[in-house]
Design a protein around this motif. Structure first.
Motif, PDB file in Angstrom:
ATOM      1  N   THR A 229       0.841  -1.202   0.000  1.00 39.38           N
ATOM      2  CA  THR A 229       0.000   0.000   0.000  1.00 39.38           C
ATOM      3  C   THR A 229       0.875   1.251   0.000  1.00 39.38           C
ATOM      4  O   THR A 229       0.635   2.196  -0.754  1.00 39.38           O
ATOM      5  CB  THR A 229      -0.925   0.005   1.239  1.00 39.38           C
ATOM      6  N   GLU A 230       1.910   1.212   0.827  1.00 37.92           N
ATOM      7  CA  GLU A 230       2.789   2.377   0.894  1.00 37.92           C
ATOM      8  C   GLU A 230       3.554   2.567  -0.428  1.00 37.92           C
ATOM      9  O   GLU A 230       3.673   3.683  -0.935  1.00 37.92           O
ATOM     10  CB  GLU A 230       3.763   2.237   2.067  1.00 37.92           C
ATOM     11  N   LEU A 231       4.044   1.462  -0.988  1.00 35.55           N
ATOM     12  CA  LEU A 231       4.795   1.548  -2.256  1.00 35.55           C
ATOM     13  C   LEU A 231       3.910   2.101  -3.372  1.00 35.55           C
ATOM     14  O   LEU A 231       4.330   2.929  -4.178  1.00 35.55           O
ATOM     15  CB  LEU A 231       5.337   0.180  -2.658  1.00 35.55           C
ATOM     16  N   LYS A 232       2.659   1.633  -3.414  1.00 36.11           N
ATOM     17  CA  LYS A 232       1.750   2.089  -4.476  1.00 36.11           C
ATOM     18  C   LYS A 232       1.503   3.585  -4.403  1.00 36.11           C
ATOM     19  O   LYS A 232       1.238   4.222  -5.414  1.00 36.11           O
ATOM     20  CB  LYS A 232       0.415   1.346  -4.371  1.00 36.11           C
ATOM     21  N   GLY A 233       1.617   4.146  -3.214  1.00 40.85           N
ATOM     22  CA  GLY A 233       1.381   5.573  -3.048  1.00 40.85           C
ATOM     23  C   GLY A 233       2.586   6.438  -3.387  1.00 40.85           C
ATOM     24  O   GLY A 233       2.501   7.660  -3.340  1.00 40.85           O
ATOM     25  N   MET A 234       3.706   5.815  -3.720  1.00 40.51           N
ATOM     26  CA  MET A 234       4.913   6.601  -3.979  1.00 40.51           C
ATOM     27  C   MET A 234       5.069   6.846  -5.483  1.00 40.51           C
ATOM     28  O   MET A 234       4.900   5.935  -6.285  1.00 40.51           O
ATOM     29  CB  MET A 234       6.151   5.868  -3.426  1.00 40.51           C
ATOM     30  N   THR A 235       5.413   8.096  -5.854  1.00 41.84           N
ATOM     31  CA  THR A 235       5.480   8.440  -7.273  1.00 41.84           C
ATOM     32  C   THR A 235       6.699   7.839  -7.965  1.00 41.84           C
ATOM     33  O   THR A 235       6.732   7.747  -9.182  1.00 41.84           O
ATOM     34  CB  THR A 235       5.526   9.972  -7.454  1.00 41.84           C
ATOM     35  N   ASN A 236       7.700   7.438  -7.198  1.00 39.02           N
ATOM     36  CA  ASN A 236       8.899   6.864  -7.815  1.00 39.02           C
ATOM     37  C   ASN A 236       8.821   5.338  -7.919  1.00 39.02           C
ATOM     38  O   ASN A 236       9.806   4.684  -8.206  1.00 39.02           O
ATOM     39  CB  ASN A 236      10.157   7.273  -7.038  1.00 39.02           C
ATOM     40  N   VAL A 237       7.638   4.788  -7.664  1.00 39.41           N
ATOM     41  CA  VAL A 237       7.499   3.329  -7.658  1.00 39.41           C
ATOM     42  C   VAL A 237       6.388   2.884  -8.601  1.00 39.41           C
ATOM     43  O   VAL A 237       5.322   3.488  -8.637  1.00 39.41           O
ATOM     44  CB  VAL A 237       7.189   2.807  -6.228  1.00 39.41           C
ATOM     45  N   THR A 238       6.673   1.864  -9.395  1.00 39.16           N
ATOM     46  CA  THR A 238       5.652   1.203 -10.199  1.00 39.16           C
ATOM     47  C   THR A 238       5.507  -0.212  -9.670  1.00 39.16           C
ATOM     48  O   THR A 238       6.490  -0.938  -9.586  1.00 39.16           O
ATOM     49  CB  THR A 238       6.072   1.151 -11.682  1.00 39.16           C
ATOM     50  N   VAL A 239       4.294  -0.550  -9.291  1.00 41.98           N
ATOM     51  CA  VAL A 239       4.043  -1.880  -8.739  1.00 41.98           C
ATOM     52  C   VAL A 239       3.113  -2.609  -9.697  1.00 41.98           C
ATOM     53  O   VAL A 239       2.070  -2.083 -10.065  1.00 41.98           O
ATOM     54  CB  VAL A 239       3.388  -1.759  -7.345  1.00 41.98           C
ATOM     55  N   LYS A 240       3.519  -3.778 -10.144  1.00 39.05           N
ATOM     56  CA  LYS A 240       2.701  -4.518 -11.115  1.00 39.05           C
ATOM     57  C   LYS A 240       2.468  -5.939 -10.648  1.00 39.05           C
ATOM     58  O   LYS A 240       3.432  -6.648 -10.334  1.00 39.05           O
ATOM     59  CB  LYS A 240       3.426  -4.577 -12.483  1.00 39.05           C
ATOM     60  N   ASN A 241       1.217  -6.350 -10.575  1.00 39.98           N
ATOM     61  CA  ASN A 241       0.938  -7.760 -10.354  1.00 39.98           C
ATOM     62  C   ASN A 241       0.601  -8.402 -11.704  1.00 39.98           C
ATOM     63  O   ASN A 241       0.525  -7.724 -12.720  1.00 39.98           O
ATOM     64  CB  ASN A 241      -0.189  -7.969  -9.337  1.00 39.98           C
ATOM     65  N   ARG A 242       0.409  -9.726 -11.715  1.00 35.45           N
ATOM     66  CA  ARG A 242       0.177 -10.495 -12.952  1.00 35.45           C
ATOM     67  C   ARG A 242       1.257 -10.179 -13.991  1.00 35.45           C
ATOM     68  O   ARG A 242       0.986 -10.112 -15.175  1.00 35.45           O
ATOM     69  CB  ARG A 242      -1.201 -10.189 -13.543  1.00 35.45           C
ATOM     70  N   ALA A 243       2.450  -9.915 -13.511  1.00 32.53           N
ATOM     71  CA  ALA A 243       3.523  -9.494 -14.415  1.00 32.53           C
ATOM     72  C   ALA A 243       4.760 -10.365 -14.192  1.00 32.53           C
ATOM     73  O   ALA A 243       5.358 -10.343 -13.123  1.00 32.53           O
ATOM     74  CB  ALA A 243       3.868  -8.029 -14.167  1.00 32.53           C
ATOM     75  N   GLN A 244       5.087 -11.126 -15.214  1.00 30.30           N
ATOM     76  CA  GLN A 244       6.188 -12.088 -15.120  1.00 30.30           C
ATOM     77  C   GLN A 244       7.418 -11.571 -15.852  1.00 30.30           C
ATOM     78  O   GLN A 244       7.362 -11.312 -17.052  1.00 30.30           O
ATOM     79  CB  GLN A 244       5.758 -13.404 -15.770  1.00 30.30           C
ATOM     80  N   ILE A 245       8.511 -11.402 -15.127  1.00 27.52           N
ATOM     81  CA  ILE A 245       9.774 -11.083 -15.795  1.00 27.52           C
ATOM     82  C   ILE A 245      10.339 -12.400 -16.279  1.00 27.52           C
ATOM     83  O   ILE A 245      10.735 -13.246 -15.487  1.00 27.52           O
ATOM     84  CB  ILE A 245      10.727 -10.363 -14.843  1.00 27.52           C
ATOM     85  N   PHE A 246      10.329 -12.593 -17.604  1.00 27.74           N
ATOM     86  CA  PHE A 246      10.646 -13.928 -18.111  1.00 27.74           C
ATOM     87  C   PHE A 246      11.986 -14.012 -18.820  1.00 27.74           C
ATOM     88  O   PHE A 246      12.431 -15.102 -19.154  1.00 27.74           O
ATOM     89  CB  PHE A 246       9.545 -14.421 -19.055  1.00 27.74           C
ATOM     90  N   GLY A 247      12.619 -12.885 -19.068  1.00 28.70           N
ATOM     91  CA  GLY A 247      13.884 -12.954 -19.793  1.00 28.70           C
ATOM     92  C   GLY A 247      14.847 -11.872 -19.340  1.00 28.70           C
ATOM     93  O   GLY A 247      14.454 -10.740 -19.061  1.00 28.70           O
ATOM     94  N   TYR A 248      16.126 -12.274 -19.229  1.00 29.05           N
ATOM     95  CA  TYR A 248      17.179 -11.325 -18.830  1.00 29.05           C
ATOM     96  C   TYR A 248      18.153 -11.254 -20.002  1.00 29.05           C
ATOM     97  O   TYR A 248      18.789 -12.241 -20.336  1.00 29.05           O
ATOM     98  CB  TYR A 248      17.868 -11.852 -17.575  1.00 29.05           C
ATOM     99  N   TYR A 249      18.239 -10.106 -20.656  1.00 32.11           N
ATOM    100  CA  TYR A 249      19.044  -9.979 -21.855  1.00 32.11           C
ATOM    101  C   TYR A 249      20.240  -9.053 -21.607  1.00 32.11           C
ATOM    102  O   TYR A 249      20.461  -8.603 -20.485  1.00 32.11           O
ATOM    103  CB  TYR A 249      18.167  -9.476 -23.021  1.00 32.11           C
ATOM    104  N   ASP A 250      20.959  -8.745 -22.692  1.00 32.63           N
ATOM    105  CA  ASP A 250      22.198  -7.982 -22.548  1.00 32.63           C
ATOM    106  C   ASP A 250      21.969  -6.582 -21.986  1.00 32.63           C
ATOM    107  O   ASP A 250      20.942  -5.961 -22.228  1.00 32.63           O
ATOM    108  CB  ASP A 250      22.877  -7.853 -23.920  1.00 32.63           C
ATOM    109  N   HIS A 251      22.970  -6.104 -21.297  1.00 34.78           N
ATOM    110  CA  HIS A 251      23.018  -4.741 -20.793  1.00 34.78           C
ATOM    111  C   HIS A 251      21.786  -4.391 -19.950  1.00 34.78           C
ATOM    112  O   HIS A 251      21.165  -3.348 -20.133  1.00 34.78           O
ATOM    113  CB  HIS A 251      23.206  -3.747 -21.956  1.00 34.78           C
ATOM    114  N   ASN A 252      21.469  -5.324 -19.058  1.00 36.50           N
ATOM    115  CA  ASN A 252      20.365  -5.131 -18.113  1.00 36.50           C
ATOM    116  C   ASN A 252      19.041  -4.763 -18.756  1.00 36.50           C
ATOM    117  O   ASN A 252      18.311  -3.905 -18.277  1.00 36.50           O
ATOM    118  CB  ASN A 252      20.742  -4.104 -17.039  1.00 36.50           C
ATOM    119  N   MET A 253      18.764  -5.410 -19.882  1.00 31.59           N
ATOM    120  CA  MET A 253      17.439  -5.300 -20.497  1.00 31.59           C
ATOM    121  C   MET A 253      16.652  -6.541 -20.094  1.00 31.59           C
ATOM    122  O   MET A 253      17.097  -7.660 -20.334  1.00 31.59           O
ATOM    123  CB  MET A 253      17.595  -5.210 -22.020  1.00 31.59           C
TER     124      MET A 253
END
Ligand SMILES: [Zn+2]
Lengths: 998, 89
Positions: A229-253
């Motif tokens: 709840t606190e994180l969602k209220g902060m402008t410097n934070v994006t909080v995403k559910n149902r979101a899978q980070i599935f690949g780690y590519y070059d140069h931190n992409m």
């Protein structure tokens, strides 16, 4: 129907909102917040599918992404989707799903006969059996496999859903919202970092949702909820559910798939179904947690055998019992939480613990609750076909080799725990090394390669206290490096039960004389015996064993099976696990839909469509368009019932007889400016450019360094230091890059600038014997006589108040001009030409007539300048200067380029003067020659010559110079045509070029 | 996807660039006598090193400048980037 396995007072589902859904045509009810899996289990449905090879009954094994069994075909809003994991698909009103991999039905499946014939389906079965005889493949094997195997069916309809791509940047990207993800996100966000926190599941909190801990005197879930709840209220934070980070590519992409509306009955208009995020992060925190692994025993794939952690999750998150007579089979302490949860809900579990004894806090609690615990006991085999009905249990010797006192006990589910496997996929994909950690019998990330850190149980840390401490520290430390802020957070007080050591035990031996199937990979039906066979047959590398047996190659990519497979290989080989190594982790971590990968780049969106300023006029006047690169150009203007042939013939004839106008806006245009522009052109083109006067145009040919013709076009000297270069439509972008290369890197001393002006000018070619008369009416104040504006002349003029440029150049071979005006005035120019042209029988002509005119004139274009021809081949050798140097000149000295019988451009006419020769036909001497029949040349372009009223083609022919007058055959096996032809000059019309100068 | 620092524009994703090959290749001077072998080496022969490689990239969807990039071909690490006229050494 009542939900017989639903608990009343526990779980996070919304009991106010009842949802109806259908599975295999039967109607059920669940609640908002259920997954399809939890809703089915609540209704006592445990049979959801069939396995890939043996078609054995399949139920549920996990409660999330690791699920190997419960793959269904989903129906939603008139569309269908295969390979959906029921453990991830959230329930919505009206959801419909069906079992896959079973025919005719999940309860009676013909393919299950494989199960009883399984002697024929050992490891490597596909390689061994289907290799021979070859003729069997199409008729017998493939139809059989297609019918009997495979998960689900892809829809043949166009996918109406919308998918989007998004690019994002952040300081810290955090993969997973369990304790380590939340703690590091919170610490970093509070220290001013731009944070993206991604959670694969609908609910945040990871293990905190189900673990029995307290943080700052709150439950794990309460603490997680407050942080989110606190994180969602902060402008410097994006909080995403149902979101899978599935690949780690070059140069931190990193790439993240967000399931935006998959959990709803349908997507709102303009809302995507899924969104693919391309995220460039300064630092990455991998807090992807860990996955429980099973212990291997006989018939361990029977529906009702589940992971102990999944059984706990079904109770605590969904309020659902996987069974009412549970056996908990474990080699460690964590499964006791599952047993205790059963007990709290008035279900009496029996715990079988492979360890000889343990006296940790949690076991004491279990004992005090009166839970029946049998140490040194294991499950030998599960009994029951479509659901567990009982199991054989036994006492196991200290060395884990012998089973004693085998007896059968009744049960309806077996909750198994073989300890925890860190999810190291992302860390490994980033290029980092992994190391085997003896204490947990699993791999953890070693040295990271990119800017990433792995925390919590993904790093093999299984206590909450240490996880929170390291995660708060790391979140602060990483953010400080980026923001230079110094706001650290107090690390919360944790209370959790200490666990004792797990047992290094992962596979129950077979009792003497028994041949129970013990599965490693549940989706691909890879059993212990298959791995043993592969190794007996000589496979050693784990990568080979994987491919031969298909271990870990199913849609779940072996999340629950890989480590046990490694244990087995290392046992047989008498090696330690790290010496065997693991197979490579490749993205994606979970299957990603093709729609999400493609995004909005579908159909007409797959590339930009460029239109000339006169496009609307063409459309209104029945133009039939053709794709020319990314441009849409009129191919012909249809009149009445005309087809392509009739219309283009009429248009071309009218150019030869009267006058025509063609939209040539698409030609590439480049401004070349600067005091050294003439010198530069002199180096770029094969012919001489130093003496071209202002107000004159010249045709030029440019080569690549290897001597192959790159492009051709006219360039006009507009003023002292200003040239207007034209290129072909197709090569415009390449030519600009080519010029920039030489100006920036090779000859930076030349004071020249180049810039594309293609978009700035609209162009109209006016061609035909009446073109001068028309031009005079369009520009009454300008002298356009043969003396005032001679061939290759240029003049600036005024078109009814609009600035225009007139070039006297010709592609059609007729007396012709090209008029350019600023793009905004293009339509004005065009309509004026059409209006005034009426008096001269003017007709617009399209690219087809344009081709006809240039082909019969012997002018080369893209089909001759095809990246394989030098100037000589295309009859352009007259434009190659002997005096000066230029790009590619040295290559023209090559021996092969100077052979006496070098290929050259010729004209080709069919002897019967009737049969059109297909483009691409080969020219041969003997049409009945033995194969391979020597090819002498090929037809590059064909047309119906309007001047001679018979077919005419251009060809690149070996020794073309000396072949004029000879008779050959044009053969097109594709069109099944053999045509007797005569070789003629490529200049089929006006060979002296008198018309353009008239 | 690589993250390339254009010396003119700053950090940009790879999809804005076109690869231009070995940056150490020098075109023979105009009007100079040159052997067949030297010319063939210039036109056709390129090393394919594993490790550090100085290469050209064209910022086609940006400032349209050709730049030099010192990159490790096996790890994709980019050590430095240079303007076309900068000497690398
Ligand atoms: Zn740039």
């Amino acid at each position: 129907m009542r939900q017989n396995y639903r608990l009343d007072k526990i779980g996070l589902v919304n009991r106010e909102k009842k949802l109806s859904f259908k599975f295999n045509g039967k109607k059920y009810f669940g609640y908002e917040g259920d997954t399809l899996a939890s809703a089915l289990i609540a209704n006592g449905v445990h049979l959801v599918g069939r396995s890939f090879k043996y078609h054995r009954p399949r139920g549920f094994f996990g409660a999330g992404v690791d699920e190997p069994y419960a793959i269904v075909q989903l129906y939603r809003n008139g569309e269908t989707e295969p390979n959906v994991r029921a453990t991830e698909q959230e329930l919505f009103e009206g959801l419909e799903a069906k079992s896959v991999n079973c025919w005719p039905s999940v309860n009676f499946d013909i393919g299950a006969i494989n199960n009883f014939l399984n002697i024929f389906l050992p490891a490597g079965f596909y390689y061994k059996t289907f290799m021979w005889p070859r003729s069997f493949w199409y008729r017998i094997y493939e139809p059989f496999i297609r019918k009997a195997a495979g998960f689900g069916v892809a829809s043949k309809e166009h996918d109406k859903e919308r998918y989007e791509h998004k690019y994002e940047y952040c300081d810290l990207l955090i993969a997973g919202s369990g304790p380590s993800g939340l703690a590091s996100a919170y610490a970093a966000a509070k220290n001013g970092a731009r944070v993206i926190l991604a959670e694969d599941k609908p609910r945040f909190g990871g293990s905190l949702l189900t673990s029995d801990v307290s943080i700052n005197n709150q439950s794990g879930k309460e603490w997680a909820d407050n942080i989110i709840t606190e994180l969602k209220g902060m402008t410097n934070v994006t909080v995403k559910n149902r979101a899978q980070i599935f690949g780690y590519y070059d140069h931190n992409m990193l790439v993240m798939s967000e399931r935006v509306t998959d959990h709803l009955p349908k997507s709102e208009q303009f809302t995507p179904k899924q969104r693919l995020w391309y995220i460039r992060a300064k630092q990455v925190v991998i807090s992807s947690g860990s996955i429980e692994r099973p212990i291997v025993f006989g018939n361990n794939d029977t529906p009702g055998v589940v992971l102990a952690s999944a059984a706990k999750e079904y109770m605590k998150v969904y309020g659902v019992l996987v069974g009412k007579k549970p056996i908990v089979f474990t080699n460690n302490d964590s499964a006791y939480e599952t047993a205790i949860e059963f007990k709290k809900n008035n279900i009496n579990p029996i715990v079988l613990d492979s360890r000889q004894d343990s006296n940790s806090e949690i076991i004491k609690e279990a004992k005090s609750l009166g839970i029946d615990i049998k140490f040194s006991h294991v499950v030998v085999v599960a009994k029951g076909y479509k659901k567990v009905k009982s199991c054989d249990i036994a006492e196991i010797s200290e060395d884990k080799q012998n089973l004693n006192q085998i007896k059968n006990i009744e049960c309806d589910c077996i909750c198994v725990s073989g300890f925890w496997t860190p999810t190291i996929h992302l860390a490994s994909q980033s290029g980092g090394k992994t190391k085997f950690k003896e204490e947990i019998d699993a791999f953890v990330p070693d040295k990271s390669k990119q800017k990433e850190v792995t925390l919590g149980s993904a790093n093999g840390v299984f206590t909450l206290e240490e996880t929170l401490k390291t995660s708060f520290d790391k979140g602060f430390e990483l953010s400080k490096e980026i923001t230079n802020n110094n706001n650290s957070q107090q690390i919360p007080k944790v209370s959790e039960k200490k666990h004792s050591k797990h047992d290094k035990f992962w596979c129950v031996p077979l009792p003497k004389g028994k041949k129970y199937k013990r599965f490693l990979d549940f989706q691909n039906d890879v059993a212990v015996s298959d791995i043993e066979l592969a190794i007996r047959e000589g496979y050693r590398s784990i990568e080979h064993v994987k491919r031969y047996t298909t271990l870990g190659m199913a849609t779940d990519q072996g999340k629950t099976s890989n480590l046990n497979g490694l244990q087995l290989v290392s046992n047989i080989e008498n090696k330690v696990v790290p010496a065997v190594g693991h197979t490579t982790f490749r993205p994606p971590y979970t299957p990603i839909s093709i729609g999400a990968i493609v995004g909005r780049e579908i159909g007409k969106h797959s590339k930009p469509t460029r239109k000339s300023p006169m496009h609307n006029w063409h459309e209104k006047n029945n133009a039939v368009f053709v794709d020319a690169g990314v441009w849409l150009r009129p191919r012909y203007y249809k009149r009445g019932n005309e087809g392509l042939f009739e219309a283009s013939k009429r248009e071309a004839e009218n150019v030869r007889k009267n006058v025509g106008v063609c939209d040539v806006t698409t030609l590439g245009k480049i401004d070349v400016k600067g005091p050294d522009a003439a010198e530069f052109l002199n180096r770029v083109y094969t012919n001489a450019w130093l003496k071209l006067p202002v107000g004159k145009a010249r045709y030029g040919v440019m080569l690549r360094e290897d001597g192959i013709v790159m492009d051709d076009g006219t360039t006009t000297r507009i003023s002292e230091n200003h040239y207007h270069m034209t290129t072909t439509t197709a090569q415009a972008a390449n030519v600009l890059s080519h010029l920039e290369y030489y100006l920036q890197l090779v000859w930076p001393e030349l004071d020249v600038n180049v810039v594309s002006t293609t978009e700035q000018w609209a162009g109209a070619a006016i061609a035909g014997p009446k073109s001068r008369d028309l031009l005079q009416k369009l520009f009454p104040d300008t002298d356009v006589s043969n003396e005032g504006l001679p061939f290759m002349g240029f003049v600036e003029a005024n078109l009814f108040g609009v600035n225009a440029r007139i070039f006297r150049i010709s592609f059609s071979g007729e007396l012709a001009y090209e008029v350019n005006v600023e793009s905004d005035n293009g339509n004005f120019m065009w309509e004026k030409i059409i209006e005034i042209g009426k008096d001269f029988d003017l007709q617009p002509y399209g690219t087809e007539a344009l081709s006809t005119l240039r082909i019969e004139m012997g002018h080369v274009a893209g089909s001759e300048l095809d990246g394989r021809t030098i100037p000589y081949d295309t009859g352009l050798d007259g434009l190659v200067s002997k005096k000066k140097d230029f790009i590619g000149k040295r290559s023209l000295l090559k021996k092969a380029y100077n052979e006496k019988d070098r290929q050259r451009l010729v004209g080709v006419v069919p002897l019967d003067k009737k049969t059109s020769i297909p483009e691409g036909s080969h020219l041969v001497k003997d049409p009945k020659g033995k194969l391979p029949n020597p090819k002498l040349g090929h037809i590059s372009a064909s047309c119906w010559s309007v001047e001679h009223n018979n077919p005419f083609s251009l060809a690149i022919l070996k020794d073309g110079k000396n072949m004029i007058g000879s008779k050959l055959y044009a053969m097109s096996p594709l069109k099944n045509k053999t045509i007797a032809v005569e070789i003629v000059s490529s200049h089929y019309v006006d060979p002296k070029g008198e018309r353009v100068r008239s | 996807m690589l993250y390339i620092k254009c010396p003119h524009c700053g950090l940009r994703s790879q999809n804005e660039f076109a690869y231009g090959g070995d940056a150490s290749v020098k075109r023979p001077e105009l009007n100079k006598e040159i052997s067949d072998q030297e010319w063939d080496e210039f036109v056709y022969l390129r090393k394919s090193p594993r490790g550090k490689h100085l290469e050209l990239w064209h910022h086609v969807s940006g400032c349209r400048q050709w730049i030099k990039v010192l990159r490790d071909t096996s790890t994709h690490e980019i050590f430095n980037t240079y303007k076309s006229e900068e000497k690398v050494g």
